[in-house]
Design a protein around this motif. Structure first.
Motif, PDB file in Angstrom:
ATOM      1  N   THR A  83     -14.485 -33.128 -15.426  1.00 19.23           N
ATOM      2  CA  THR A  83     -13.225 -32.787 -14.774  1.00 19.23           C
ATOM      3  C   THR A  83     -12.981 -33.753 -13.631  1.00 19.23           C
ATOM      4  N   VAL A  98      -7.327 -34.659  -9.005  1.00 17.73           N
ATOM      5  CA  VAL A  98      -6.089 -35.415  -9.127  1.00 17.73           C
ATOM      6  C   VAL A  98      -6.262 -36.811  -8.513  1.00 17.73           C
ATOM      7  N   ASP A 130      -1.189 -35.977 -22.741  1.00 19.84           N
ATOM      8  CA  ASP A 130      -0.460 -34.791 -22.289  1.00 19.84           C
ATOM      9  C   ASP A 130      -0.405 -33.776 -23.427  1.00 19.84           C
ATOM     10  N   PHE A 163      -4.502 -33.585 -19.984  1.00 13.63           N
ATOM     11  CA  PHE A 163      -3.937 -32.692 -18.969  1.00 13.63           C
ATOM     12  C   PHE A 163      -2.880 -31.812 -19.598  1.00 13.63           C
ATOM     13  N   GLY A 211      -4.331 -26.977 -16.225  1.00 17.90           N
ATOM     14  CA  GLY A 211      -5.725 -27.337 -16.450  1.00 17.90           C
ATOM     15  C   GLY A 211      -6.480 -26.434 -17.401  1.00 17.90           C
ATOM     16  N   SER A 251      -5.914 -28.041 -21.159  1.00 20.53           N
ATOM     17  CA  SER A 251      -6.601 -29.338 -21.215  1.00 20.53           C
ATOM     18  C   SER A 251      -8.113 -29.178 -21.191  1.00 20.53           C
ATOM     19  N   HIS A 279     -10.684 -34.175 -18.266  1.00 20.61           N
ATOM     20  CA  HIS A 279      -9.367 -33.582 -18.028  1.00 20.61           C
ATOM     21  C   HIS A 279      -9.132 -33.515 -16.522  1.00 20.61           C
ATOM     22  N   ILE A 280      -7.885 -33.221 -16.158  1.00 23.27           N
ATOM     23  CA  ILE A 280      -7.476 -33.214 -14.755  1.00 23.27           C
ATOM     24  C   ILE A 280      -7.472 -31.788 -14.213  1.00 23.27           C
ATOM     25  N   GLY A 323      -4.150 -29.733 -13.564  1.00 17.94           N
ATOM     26  CA  GLY A 323      -3.115 -30.207 -14.467  1.00 17.94           C
ATOM     27  C   GLY A 323      -1.952 -30.930 -13.810  1.00 17.94           C
ATOM     28  N   TRP A 357      -0.973 -32.576 -10.100  1.00 23.40           N
ATOM     29  CA  TRP A 357      -0.622 -34.006 -10.081  1.00 23.40           C
ATOM     30  C   TRP A 357       0.678 -34.216  -9.299  1.00 23.40           C
TER      31      TRP A 357
END
Length: 133
Positions: free
Chosen positions: A18, A21, A37, A85, A89, A92, A109-110, A113, A117
């Motif tokens: 993970t 951001v 995405d 993402f 989150g 993802s 993943h971010i 999400g 961001w």
């Protein structure tokens, strides 16, 4: 319910990489990184996109990643790091665990999400009409 979404997301989060951001923002524009995405097309149109991100709806990911699938997308055959993402989150995390289990390497993943961001001032663009392959 034997195992709810919170359990599934928690299990996925324990097994995948993970990025915060800020860590993800530092990778934007790196030619060896592909942002992916997994949000629904309506979310992309409504909220915007991360520039250069490949749109891959969550419901198709297994088919688009598998080279034996008739729906395989060549982008997933490239030797890149894939950063997935969604809106918050959760999807993802599940997606990253799924593709990792399928054998796709160098995935993450971010955290938070697309919402996180945007809140952190990450670059946002408008959805293109045609996704690249």
């Amino acid at each position: 319910m034997k195992k709810g979404y919170k359990d599934l997301v928690g299990e996925a989060m324990a097994e995948v990489k993970t990025y915060s951001v800020e860590e993800a923002k530092a990778k934007l524009g790196d030619p060896n990184v592909q942002f992916v995405d997994v949000r629904d097309v309506r979310e992309l149109e409504r909220e915007g996109v991360i520039p250069g991100a490949f749109p891959a709806p969550r419901g198709m990911i297994e088919f688009w990643v598998d080279p034996d699938s008739p729906y395989f997308k060549p982008v997933f055959g490239e030797k890149k790091e894939f950063i997935f993402f969604c809106a918050a989150g959760w999807r993802s995390a599940l997606t990253t665990k799924t593709v990792q289990d399928m054998g796709l390497e160098n995935v993450a993943h971010i955290e938070g999400g697309f919402k996180a961001w945007k809140e952190a001032g990450g670059a946002v663009g408008v959805k293109e009409n045609k996704p690249k392959s």
